[in-house]
Structures are given as C-alpha cells and as structure tokens.
Motif scaffolding. Structure first.
Motif, mmCIF file in Angstrom:
data_model
loop_
_atom_site.group_PDB
_atom_site.id
_atom_site.type_symbol
_atom_site.label_atom_id
_atom_site.label_comp_id
_atom_site.label_asym_id
_atom_site.label_seq_id
_atom_site.Cartn_x
_atom_site.Cartn_y
_atom_site.Cartn_z
ATOM 1 N N LYS A 3 33.681 32.881 51.012
ATOM 2 C CA LYS A 3 33.647 31.928 52.118
ATOM 3 C C LYS A 3 33.406 30.523 51.560
ATOM 4 O O LYS A 3 32.577 30.333 50.674
ATOM 5 N N ASN A 4 34.136 29.525 52.078
ATOM 6 C CA ASN A 4 34.054 28.164 51.550
ATOM 7 C C ASN A 4 33.431 27.155 52.513
ATOM 8 O O ASN A 4 33.243 25.991 52.154
ATOM 9 N N LEU A 5 33.133 27.572 53.744
ATOM 10 C CA LEU A 5 32.538 26.661 54.721
ATOM 11 C C LEU A 5 31.261 27.289 55.268
ATOM 12 O O LEU A 5 31.269 28.413 55.771
ATOM 13 N N GLU A 28 31.266 22.348 52.430
ATOM 14 C CA GLU A 28 32.618 22.886 52.290
ATOM 15 C C GLU A 28 33.072 22.753 50.838
ATOM 16 O O GLU A 28 32.867 21.701 50.212
ATOM 17 N N TYR A 29 33.670 23.821 50.333
ATOM 18 C CA TYR A 29 34.173 23.813 48.955
ATOM 19 C C TYR A 29 35.696 23.783 48.964
ATOM 20 O O TYR A 29 36.348 24.698 49.486
ATOM 21 N N GLN A 30 36.260 22.712 48.404
ATOM 22 C CA GLN A 30 37.711 22.615 48.203
ATOM 23 C C GLN A 30 37.955 22.026 46.817
ATOM 24 O O GLN A 30 38.396 20.894 46.675
ATOM 25 N N GLY A 31 37.602 22.819 45.810
ATOM 26 C CA GLY A 31 37.676 22.328 44.436
ATOM 27 C C GLY A 31 36.404 21.607 44.031
ATOM 28 O O GLY A 31 35.926 21.730 42.913
ATOM 29 N N TRP A 33 32.454 20.322 46.029
ATOM 30 C CA TRP A 33 31.619 20.512 47.210
ATOM 31 C C TRP A 33 31.440 19.197 47.964
ATOM 32 O O TRP A 33 31.238 18.142 47.357
ATOM 33 N N ARG A 34 31.542 19.285 49.284
ATOM 34 C CA ARG A 34 31.254 18.161 50.173
ATOM 35 C C ARG A 34 30.186 18.591 51.171
ATOM 36 O O ARG A 34 30.079 19.770 51.498
ATOM 37 N N ARG A 330 26.547 32.918 48.089
ATOM 38 C CA ARG A 330 27.796 33.156 47.346
ATOM 39 C C ARG A 330 27.543 33.855 46.004
ATOM 40 O O ARG A 330 28.463 34.075 45.234
#
Length: 354
Positions: A3-5, A28-31, A33-34, A330
């Motif tokens: 899970k990324n969010l 959120e992880y898209q390459g 972390w934000r 995670r």
C-alpha cells in the motif's frame, strides 16, 4: 503490492512537557515520500499530569507501571478528543511515541509510558507505538528516531536541527545518515524560567538582558558528554546528574543562569553544524521561537538557518512518528544503525489491534 497511501494520526509528547502534539497526516509514496498535514493540535497537560511527568525519574518501576496504565488511559482520552474534534474517519492507524519515563541505553534500558495494548482496545483502532525498546535491545541508543523521516521527507536540507527538550541534529555523511543529541535546551531553559514565574523565556528576552557567567559556561562546555563521539543520546537523568549540580553550586541569579545556558546551547549547536559552511539548516521545535538563541546560533555559524511555518515548527516530530508507524506497517526500516549504533537497521515498534 504494498500500500502506498496512508492516513495516520501521529502523537508525540516530548521532554519539554509543553503538551501532547497530534496530527492527522497523509503519506504517499510515488518513488519518493510526500506528506500532507490535514489537522494538528497541541493539548496542554493539566497541572496534575505535568507534576507527575516532570518527576518520572524519581518513581520506582512498580510505581511507573501504575502511572503507565493511568497515562495510557489519559492518552486515549486526548486522542479520542482529537478524533471527535476534527470528525476524523477512515484512517489506517494511530502512531504514538508515548512519553519517555527513563532512558538509560548504556544500561540497556529505556521506558516510554503510554504504549500499552489498552490504547488500541479503548480507541478501537490499530496503534503503532513503543519505537525505542527494540533498538536498545539491539545495542542502540534508541534515539534519536526522527532521522529516517529527515532522510526521506526533508532531504532538501543539509541539516535538520530540532530544538525541543533536547537539541538533536541529523545529516548525511558519506552516504549514511548521522544523528545525535547535542545538548539540553527547553528542558533546562523552561525549568529556570518557571523559577521566575514564567512557563518559558519568551523570545529569550530574560536571557538577552542578563550577564554571562564565564566560569559556569566553561564548566558546562567542559562536560564529558560533549567530548564523546556519536551515536549518543541524552535523557533527563543526565540533566539531573550533570547540569543541575553545576548550576546549584554557583551563587548566581536565575537570570544569569538563563543567559549562560543560552550561550552554552548556542556554543554546542554551533559546533555541531559548522561541519559544512553555508549549509542549509531546517530548525524546528519550540526553541525555534527563541529569537535570542537563534541569533546566538547564527553568529556562530556561516550556515543558512531556515525557520519554517508554525505547523512544521511545532509538529515535525509528531509527523515523523506518524511516518515511523507507516514504515512499520510496511515492514520497512524505520531505525538506522548509523544513527543509533544498533547492530543492524530494523523496523521498530509494536502493532496493537483492537
């Protein structure tokens, strides 16, 4: 697929005892972390809890277990109040630091109250907590824990400097994250400000108008802890055994104590962040509001000091403890051996379910 969010509530209580910090934050992880802060609040301690928490080192382990249960119950009420106030629904977990009662990693011991399974049961939510114990069991200092967040969320800055109860710094060196506790800050400044009837020295105004005691400053700067190499960490026990006795043997006013402590803090921080001239330094924690302290630090370094908005100043640690919980969920590394001195990188913390 992982899970990324995540939507989590981060909860932090620090040694300066200014209250319990709570944030609802999305990661959120898209390459990379934000993070996005949705809600934040600091709940001040009622006087009864303030008096208990400031003297935790004086209690026996049996007494601490009773306090632990009571504090966990109190913490559930605070967290539930935050959830109710902002009508928070549909989140993944509550990620809580608890409150440090005793921290003596060199003796293989650390104890944070407020990390009991009843937290999850009473709140009816998954809870990730008790992040320090595993690291100490692996031979680490169990502190500081925020550098993984500094590395993955605040890598735009060369140094991340937190001015809370204690000052700690985090930076990258030779491809590894390095971090350590520098010196006490608000835990001593607030202690002496209270002797003058104030919760804290607002803006450092008391210190800035007092004279400096050079012999005390030399004695403080000469303490053995400052000669030690990192990893290293500080606890309230050290303040009671090293700082207060030095000051108590001096016949000087509280105002002079505040001025001298402020100079001592700026000396130690100046040394810690001088390693890279003109580097960028993110400063957070309550000490960021102490304009006199910031001025003294600025005069001792060539670095560019960045003080962010109020939310990040006050809630960065709560944000990062939320992030530590996400990494634990995670099953990813959230504790770095290069920082704590543990035998390996690891995913620390306990997960309790209702």
């Amino acid at each position: 697929m992982k899970k990324n969010l995540f939507r989590v509530i981060g909860v932090m209580s620090g040694t300066s005892l200014d209250g319990i910090d709570l944030v609802l934050v999305e990661f959120e992880y898209q390459g990379v972390w934000r993070y996005n802060i949705k809600h934040s609040e600091t709940v001040k301690y009622p006087d009864t809890w303030y008096q208990i928490l400031k003297d935790l080192v004086k209690f026996s382990d049996d007494q601490l277990q009773v306090i632990d249960t009571d504090y966990t119950t109190f913490l559930t009420e605070v967290i539930q109040g935050f959830i109710n106030k902002f009508q928070i629904k549909d989140f993944d977990a509550i990620c809580s630091h608890g409150h440090t009662a005793k921290h003596e990693p060199d003796k293989g011991y650390t104890y944070q109250i407020g990390n009991l399974p009843i937290l999850a049961k009473k709140l009816g939510q998954a809870v990730v907590c008790d992040f320090r114990v595993q690291d100490v069991a692996l031979g680490g200092q169990g502190a500081p824990l925020v550098p993984i967040g500094d590395k993955l969320l605040f890598s735009d800055f060369d140094f991340c400097l937190n001015l809370g109860g204690f000052a700690n710094v985090s930076f990258s060196r030779d491809g590894e994250r390095v971090a350590y506790d520098i010196c006490p800050v608000n835990i001593v400044l607030n202690h002496y400000a209270k002797q003058l009837g104030f919760d804290y020295d607002d803006g450092g105004s008391i210190a800035s108008n007092a004279s400096l005691d050079e012999p005390l400053l030399r004695a403080l700067n000469g303490l053995n802890f400052y000669k030690q190499t990192f990893p290293k960490s500080l606890g309230i026990e050290w303040v009671h055994s090293e700082i207060f006795p030095l000051i108590n043997e001096k016949d000087i006013s509280t105002e002079v104590v505040l001025r001298t402590l402020t100079e001592h803090i700026s000396d130690q921080i100046g040394l810690a962040i001088k390693m890279k001239p003109e580097a960028s330094v993110l400063i957070t924690g309550g000490g960021a509001y102490n304009t006199f302290l910031i001025q003294r630090i600025k005069e001792k370094t060539l670095n560019r000091l960045h003080i962010p908005d109020r939310t990040l100043i006050e809630f960065k640690e709560a944000i990062i403890f939320g992030f530590l919980g996400v990494l634990k969920l995670r099953n990813e590394v959230n504790c770095l051996k290069s920082v704590t001195g543990a035998s390996k990188n690891h995913s620390s913390g306990k997960i309790f379910t209702p």
